[in-house]
Motif scaffolding. Structure first.
Motif, PDB file in Angstrom:
ATOM      1  N   VAL A  73      14.127  55.757 -13.760  1.00  0.00           N
ATOM      2  CA  VAL A  73      13.204  55.895 -14.909  1.00  0.00           C
ATOM      3  C   VAL A  73      12.873  54.517 -15.471  1.00  0.00           C
ATOM      4  N   GLY A  74      13.887  53.672 -15.600  1.00  0.00           N
ATOM      5  CA  GLY A  74      13.654  52.324 -16.114  1.00  0.00           C
ATOM      6  C   GLY A  74      12.718  51.522 -15.234  1.00  0.00           C
ATOM      7  N   GLY A  79       9.322  49.311 -17.063  1.00  0.00           N
ATOM      8  CA  GLY A  79       9.067  47.938 -16.643  1.00  0.00           C
ATOM      9  C   GLY A  79      10.295  47.151 -16.245  1.00  0.00           C
ATOM     10  N   GLU A  80      11.367  47.830 -15.872  1.00  0.00           N
ATOM     11  CA  GLU A  80      12.566  47.119 -15.437  1.00  0.00           C
ATOM     12  C   GLU A  80      12.383  46.651 -13.995  1.00  0.00           C
ATOM     13  N   PRO A  81      13.179  45.680 -13.563  1.00  0.00           N
ATOM     14  CA  PRO A  81      12.987  45.089 -12.231  1.00  0.00           C
ATOM     15  C   PRO A  81      13.057  46.112 -11.105  1.00  0.00           C
ATOM     16  N   ARG A  82      12.266  45.850 -10.060  1.00  0.00           N
ATOM     17  CA  ARG A  82      12.254  46.663  -8.838  1.00  0.00           C
ATOM     18  C   ARG A  82      12.496  45.745  -7.658  1.00  0.00           C
ATOM     19  N   ASP A  83      13.711  45.306  -7.504  1.00  0.00           N
ATOM     20  CA  ASP A  83      13.987  44.400  -6.402  1.00  0.00           C
ATOM     21  C   ASP A  83      14.947  45.032  -5.401  1.00  0.00           C
ATOM     22  N   LEU A  84      15.079  44.408  -4.254  1.00  0.00           N
ATOM     23  CA  LEU A  84      15.873  44.936  -3.162  1.00  0.00           C
ATOM     24  C   LEU A  84      17.338  45.111  -3.553  1.00  0.00           C
TER      25      LEU A  84
END
Length: 106
Positions: A73-74, A79-84
């Motif tokens: 959800v974040g 707008g929380e990070p979406r990294d590997l």
């Protein structure tokens, strides 16, 4: 039914944890009511599930669903990070939840 209650309890944990951000310290009535109601419902369903499931398994799955769901959800809505690295860590939590489901507990 115990696993269904546990899964719903975990999903409600996602609701209250995510809505907590919008309560502004419990000064905003609607987000506060959503947070409190979903928190209470989550605990009630968790308690029902723990009547038959082992406490360690039930609590780990409940918190795992909450952690993974809230992180998703974040990432999607807040707008929380979406990294590997985050994806890998979340995947490991999911593996742990699935593993607990199939390790001989009810």
């Amino acid at each position: 039914m115990d696993w269904i209650n546990l899964i719903i309890a975990g999903l409600l944990e996602v609701v209250w944890a995510s809505s907590l951000r919008y309560t502004d310290g419990f000064t905003k009535p609607i987000p506060s009511l959503i947070t409190i109601a979903s928190l209470a419902a989550s605990f009630i369903l968790l308690a029902q599930a723990l009547k038959t499931l082992p406490v360690g398994t039930g609590y780990a799955v409940w918190t795992g669903i909450g952690v993974v769901g809230t992180a998703i959800v974040g990432s999607i809505f807040l707008g929380e990070p979406r990294d590997l690295q985050r994806f890998i860590c979340i995947s490991l939590i999911v593996c742990g939840i699935v593993g607990l489901r199939f390790t001989g507990s009810k």
